[in-house]
Design a protein around this motif. Structure first.
Motif, PDB file in Angstrom:
ATOM      1  N   MET A 245       0.828  -1.206   0.000  1.00  0.00           N
ATOM      2  CA  MET A 245       0.000   0.000   0.000  1.00  0.00           C
ATOM      3  C   MET A 245       0.860   1.253   0.000  1.00  0.00           C
ATOM      4  SD  MET A 245      -2.446  -1.763   2.762  1.00  0.00           S
ATOM      5  CE  MET A 245      -1.125  -2.902   3.127  1.00  0.00           C
ATOM      6  N   TYR A 246       0.390   2.263  -0.722  1.00  0.00           N
ATOM      7  CA  TYR A 246       1.108   3.518  -0.853  1.00  0.00           C
ATOM      8  C   TYR A 246       0.195   4.656  -0.423  1.00  0.00           C
ATOM      9  CZ  TYR A 246       3.891   0.483  -3.883  1.00  0.00           C
ATOM     10  OH  TYR A 246       4.634  -0.553  -4.383  1.00  0.00           O
ATOM     11  N   VAL A 247       0.619   5.405   0.594  1.00  0.00           N
ATOM     12  CA  VAL A 247      -0.157   6.539   1.094  1.00  0.00           C
ATOM     13  C   VAL A 247       0.778   7.727   1.324  1.00  0.00           C
ATOM     14  CG1 VAL A 247      -2.048   5.240   2.156  1.00  0.00           C
ATOM     15  CG2 VAL A 247       0.057   5.602   3.441  1.00  0.00           C
ATOM     16  N   ASP A 248       0.201   8.936   1.291  1.00  0.00           N
ATOM     17  CA  ASP A 248       0.976  10.158   1.506  1.00  0.00           C
ATOM     18  C   ASP A 248       0.893  10.573   2.967  1.00  0.00           C
ATOM     19  OD1 ASP A 248       1.788  10.703  -1.233  1.00  0.00           O
ATOM     20  OD2 ASP A 248      -0.343  11.077  -1.617  1.00  0.00           O
ATOM     21  N   LEU A 249       2.055  10.715   3.599  1.00  0.00           N
ATOM     22  CA  LEU A 249       2.103  11.162   4.992  1.00  0.00           C
ATOM     23  C   LEU A 249       1.753  12.648   5.090  1.00  0.00           C
ATOM     24  CD1 LEU A 249       5.371   9.315   6.003  1.00  0.00           C
ATOM     25  CD2 LEU A 249       3.138   8.951   7.090  1.00  0.00           C
ATOM     26  N   SER A 254       9.640   9.331  10.617  1.00  0.00           N
ATOM     27  CA  SER A 254      10.662   8.331  10.338  1.00  0.00           C
ATOM     28  C   SER A 254      10.016   6.948  10.327  1.00  0.00           C
ATOM     29  CB  SER A 254      11.765   8.376  11.383  1.00  0.00           C
ATOM     30  OG  SER A 254      11.292   7.867  12.628  1.00  0.00           O
ATOM     31  N   THR A 255      10.686   6.017   9.686  1.00  0.00           N
ATOM     32  CA  THR A 255      10.191   4.640   9.675  1.00  0.00           C
ATOM     33  C   THR A 255      10.062   4.107  11.095  1.00  0.00           C
ATOM     34  OG1 THR A 255      11.153   4.215   7.497  1.00  0.00           O
ATOM     35  CG2 THR A 255      10.665   2.297   8.863  1.00  0.00           C
ATOM     36  N   ASN A 256      11.048   4.384  11.945  1.00  0.00           N
ATOM     37  CA  ASN A 256      11.003   3.881  13.323  1.00  0.00           C
ATOM     38  C   ASN A 256       9.847   4.476  14.112  1.00  0.00           C
ATOM     39  OD1 ASN A 256      12.853   1.808  13.791  1.00  0.00           O
ATOM     40  ND2 ASN A 256      14.586   3.228  13.825  1.00  0.00           N
ATOM     41  N   GLN A 257       9.514   5.736  13.872  1.00  0.00           N
ATOM     42  CA  GLN A 257       8.364   6.343  14.556  1.00  0.00           C
ATOM     43  C   GLN A 257       7.071   5.608  14.174  1.00  0.00           C
ATOM     44  OE1 GLN A 257       9.161  10.423  13.153  1.00  0.00           O
ATOM     45  NE2 GLN A 257       9.057  11.102  15.282  1.00  0.00           N
ATOM     46  N   LEU A 258       6.942   5.273  12.916  1.00  0.00           N
ATOM     47  CA  LEU A 258       5.737   4.582  12.445  1.00  0.00           C
ATOM     48  C   LEU A 258       5.696   3.140  12.931  1.00  0.00           C
ATOM     49  CD1 LEU A 258       5.795   6.177   8.932  1.00  0.00           C
ATOM     50  CD2 LEU A 258       3.931   6.412  10.576  1.00  0.00           C
ATOM     51  N   GLY A 295       5.362  -4.821   7.334  1.00  0.00           N
ATOM     52  CA  GLY A 295       6.599  -4.054   7.261  1.00  0.00           C
ATOM     53  C   GLY A 295       6.316  -2.648   6.762  1.00  0.00           C
ATOM     54  N   LEU A 296       7.117  -1.680   7.189  1.00  0.00           N
ATOM     55  CA  LEU A 296       6.870  -0.266   6.887  1.00  0.00           C
ATOM     56  C   LEU A 296       8.121   0.418   6.361  1.00  0.00           C
ATOM     57  CD1 LEU A 296       5.059   0.494  10.258  1.00  0.00           C
ATOM     58  CD2 LEU A 296       3.905   0.171   8.079  1.00  0.00           C
ATOM     59  N   TYR A 297       7.903   1.381   5.463  1.00  0.00           N
ATOM     60  CA  TYR A 297       9.011   2.217   4.991  1.00  0.00           C
ATOM     61  C   TYR A 297       8.493   3.627   4.731  1.00  0.00           C
ATOM     62  CZ  TYR A 297      12.701   4.194   2.115  1.00  0.00           C
ATOM     63  OH  TYR A 297      13.685   5.014   1.609  1.00  0.00           O
ATOM     64  N   ALA A 298       9.009   4.594   5.479  1.00  0.00           N
ATOM     65  CA  ALA A 298       8.681   6.004   5.263  1.00  0.00           C
ATOM     66  C   ALA A 298       9.712   6.578   4.296  1.00  0.00           C
ATOM     67  CB  ALA A 298       8.694   6.763   6.582  1.00  0.00           C
ATOM     68  N   ASP A 299       9.267   6.882   3.088  1.00  0.00           N
ATOM     69  CA  ASP A 299      10.164   7.393   2.049  1.00  0.00           C
ATOM     70  C   ASP A 299      10.350   8.899   2.254  1.00  0.00           C
ATOM     71  OD1 ASP A 299      11.402   8.240  -0.309  1.00  0.00           O
ATOM     72  OD2 ASP A 299      10.447   6.661  -1.488  1.00  0.00           O
ATOM     73  N   GLN A 300      11.516   9.288   2.750  1.00  0.00           N
ATOM     74  CA  GLN A 300      11.780  10.699   3.047  1.00  0.00           C
ATOM     75  C   GLN A 300      11.846  11.533   1.765  1.00  0.00           C
ATOM     76  OE1 GLN A 300      11.790  11.682   6.306  1.00  0.00           O
ATOM     77  NE2 GLN A 300      11.291   9.524   6.653  1.00  0.00           N
ATOM     78  N   ARG A 301      12.167  10.927   0.666  1.00  0.00           N
ATOM     79  CA  ARG A 301      12.294  11.656  -0.597  1.00  0.00           C
ATOM     80  C   ARG A 301      10.928  12.041  -1.173  1.00  0.00           C
ATOM     81  NH1 ARG A 301      12.483  10.330  -5.986  1.00  0.00           N
ATOM     82  NH2 ARG A 301      12.079   8.139  -5.489  1.00  0.00           N
ATOM     83  N   THR A 302       9.965  11.119  -1.101  1.00  0.00           N
ATOM     84  CA  THR A 302       8.650  11.366  -1.716  1.00  0.00           C
ATOM     85  C   THR A 302       7.555  11.711  -0.712  1.00  0.00           C
ATOM     86  OG1 THR A 302       8.017   9.030  -1.592  1.00  0.00           O
ATOM     87  CG2 THR A 302       9.216   9.750  -3.561  1.00  0.00           C
ATOM     88  N   GLY A 303       7.829  11.485   0.576  1.00  0.00           N
ATOM     89  CA  GLY A 303       6.806  11.722   1.588  1.00  0.00           C
ATOM     90  C   GLY A 303       5.748  10.639   1.652  1.00  0.00           C
ATOM     91  N   LYS A 304       6.004   9.526   1.010  1.00  0.00           N
ATOM     92  CA  LYS A 304       5.039   8.428   1.025  1.00  0.00           C
ATOM     93  C   LYS A 304       5.394   7.395   2.090  1.00  0.00           C
ATOM     94  CE  LYS A 304       3.428   8.591  -3.770  1.00  0.00           C
ATOM     95  NZ  LYS A 304       2.054   9.012  -3.401  1.00  0.00           N
ATOM     96  N   LEU A 305       4.367   6.757   2.610  1.00  0.00           N
ATOM     97  CA  LEU A 305       4.536   5.590   3.466  1.00  0.00           C
ATOM     98  C   LEU A 305       4.194   4.358   2.644  1.00  0.00           C
ATOM     99  CD1 LEU A 305       4.847   4.026   6.156  1.00  0.00           C
ATOM    100  CD2 LEU A 305       2.441   4.585   6.635  1.00  0.00           C
ATOM    101  N   ILE A 306       5.105   3.387   2.630  1.00  0.00           N
ATOM    102  CA  ILE A 306       4.873   2.121   1.939  1.00  0.00           C
ATOM    103  C   ILE A 306       4.652   1.050   3.007  1.00  0.00           C
ATOM    104  CG2 ILE A 306       5.808   0.417   0.339  1.00  0.00           C
ATOM    105  CD1 ILE A 306       7.592   2.709  -0.770  1.00  0.00           C
ATOM    106  N   ILE A 307       3.528   0.372   2.904  1.00  0.00           N
ATOM    107  CA  ILE A 307       3.132  -0.652   3.874  1.00  0.00           C
ATOM    108  C   ILE A 307       3.066  -1.992   3.155  1.00  0.00           C
ATOM    109  CG2 ILE A 307       1.380  -1.366   5.556  1.00  0.00           C
ATOM    110  CD1 ILE A 307       0.328   1.624   5.288  1.00  0.00           C
ATOM    111  N   VAL A 308       3.760  -2.986   3.674  1.00  0.00           N
ATOM    112  CA  VAL A 308       3.718  -4.331   3.104  1.00  0.00           C
ATOM    113  C   VAL A 308       3.085  -5.260   4.138  1.00  0.00           C
ATOM    114  CG1 VAL A 308       5.038  -6.242   2.135  1.00  0.00           C
ATOM    115  CG2 VAL A 308       5.800  -3.880   1.743  1.00  0.00           C
ATOM    116  N   SER A 309       1.967  -5.861   3.769  1.00  0.00           N
ATOM    117  CA  SER A 309       1.216  -6.725   4.686  1.00  0.00           C
ATOM    118  C   SER A 309       1.013  -8.082   4.042  1.00  0.00           C
ATOM    119  CB  SER A 309      -0.139  -6.082   5.004  1.00  0.00           C
ATOM    120  OG  SER A 309      -0.927  -6.903   5.835  1.00  0.00           O
ATOM    121  N   VAL A 310       1.341  -9.163   4.771  1.00  0.00           N
ATOM    122  CA  VAL A 310       1.190 -10.513   4.219  1.00  0.00           C
ATOM    123  C   VAL A 310       0.367 -11.393   5.159  1.00  0.00           C
ATOM    124  CG1 VAL A 310       3.368 -10.381   2.944  1.00  0.00           C
ATOM    125  CG2 VAL A 310       3.334 -11.451   5.196  1.00  0.00           C
ATOM    126  N   ILE A 311      -0.432 -12.255   4.542  1.00  0.00           N
ATOM    127  CA  ILE A 311      -1.189 -13.268   5.280  1.00  0.00           C
ATOM    128  C   ILE A 311      -1.230 -14.544   4.438  1.00  0.00           C
ATOM    129  CG2 ILE A 311      -2.679 -11.595   6.464  1.00  0.00           C
ATOM    130  CD1 ILE A 311      -4.924 -12.408   4.471  1.00  0.00           C
TER     131      ILE A 311
END
Length: 345
Positions: A245-249, A254-258, A295-311
């Motif tokens: 998932m791709y969303v705009d913060l 930071s990734t660690n904050q999220l 898993g989470l990644y806050a992209d500081q360059r684009t301001g997007k949060l990338i969320i990877v969820s698996v089941i």
């Protein structure tokens, strides 16, 4: 507690049986399959011949009311909505793994399912069984609408940041992949070996029946209407869903904050596991289990949060969550019967 399964020959049913077999509080007494009535279950699944010696039966609500306390419906859509009311009226608890009771909007149901919705009074009784989010409502419920597989992976990944108003509500993009078992056991050209092997394809773009379900859940979490862009894909593997998932913060994070936010949000929910920074989950790491790994990644360059969820689509996306909901309904420990480790490799 005595339980029954209706729709006894599909992948959802055999997964229910796998987990119920070792559940200390449950006895599976009845398996119902209209097309296989009078046939031994082990004739359909010979690997269970020494474990599940049950003859499948036809649906008889009066007989069920005498024999069982709870019924799992592992049927296609447009089946349970005709049978569940008969059981609910007789005091039998029901957990529906189909989509018949998930949606609240009559017009959306007709648009995406192409059928008439269930009777309104039963839709009103149904509790949407996203176990980690609706835990309190599930307690004591008599009818559970078990979530779909894509919605489970997707909403568990998005709800923490939507509920905390940390992301923009527009331009939510969901890129999701599923294994072929998500299409069920029936034969189809779409999952034919020579069509699917060494292939990767998008399908039902813009009209997948899980779109309104995902939007309904996210809208409640955000307390405003949410629309999504959802692209499902089928990949040549048996089990698993990965929803990216791709969303705009709204503000720089930071990734660690999220990660800390997600860990706090799910700290009382044993089946949701949040990965450390730089580590992203794989479908193989939840294979055969009731876990949702994020898993989470806050992209500081684009301001997007990338969320990877698996089941595992057949477990947390279907039968495992159904049993988790049964546990919550009855006041049992949520993890009862579901503590198997993932199968790896």
């Amino acid at each position: 507690m005595n339980v029954a399964i209706i729709g006894g020959t599909g992948y959802g049913a055999v997964e229910l049986i796998r987990f119920l077999y070792n559940h200390p509080n449950v006895t599976l007494t009845t398996i119902i399959s209209h097309s296989n009535s009078g046939t031994s279950f082990s004739e359909v699944y010979p690997h269970l011949s020494d474990l599940v010696n049950v003859e499948m039966e036809s649906f008889d609500e009066d007989q069920l009311a005498k024999e069982v306390d709870l019924v799992f419906f592992a049927t296609p859509s447009n089946v349970s909505k005709h049978q569940i009311p008969k059981l609910i009226d007789k005091g039998i608890k029901c957990i529906d793994l189909s989509g018949d009771f998930r949606l609240e909007d009559h017009e959306l149901y007709e648009q995406y399912y192409g059928e008439e919705m269930a009777e309104a009074k039963y839709i009103d009784q149904a509790v949407y069984g996203l176990s980690e989010i609706n835990n309190e409502s599930i307690k004591g419920a008599s009818l559970i609408a078990n979530p779909g597989c894509y919605p489970t992976a997707t909403t568990l990944g998005l709800i923490p940041v939507l509920a905390n108003d940390m992301v923009e509500r527009k331009n939510i993009i969901i890129d999701a992949k599923t294994g072929v078992s998500g299409a069920g056991r029936s034969l189809s050209l779409n999952t034919h070996f020579s069509e699917m092997n060494e292939n990767f394809k998008a399908y039902k773009i813009g009209n997948h029946k899980h779109i309104p379900e995902i939007e309904q859940v996210l809208s409640k979490a955000a307390e405003e209407e949410i629309q999504i862009t959802f692209t499902p894909h089928i990949v040549p593997m048996t089990r698993g869903i990965m929803s990216t998932m791709y969303v705009d913060l709204k503000e720089k994070q930071s990734t660690n904050q999220l990660i800390a936010l997600y860990e706090d949000f799910y700290k009382y929910h044993p089946f949701v596991r949040i990965r450390k920074e730089g580590v992203f989950p794989q479908t193989k790491e939840v294979y055969g289990s009731n876990y949702c790994d994020i898993g989470l990644y806050a992209d500081q360059r684009t301001g997007k949060l990338i969320i990877v969820s698996v089941i595992d689509n057949l477990v947390k996306g279907a039968s495992g969550q159904a049993i988790q909901n049964m546990n919550i309904m009855n006041g049992w420990e949520e993890t009862t019967g579901l503590t198997q480790l993932p199968i790896y490799p």
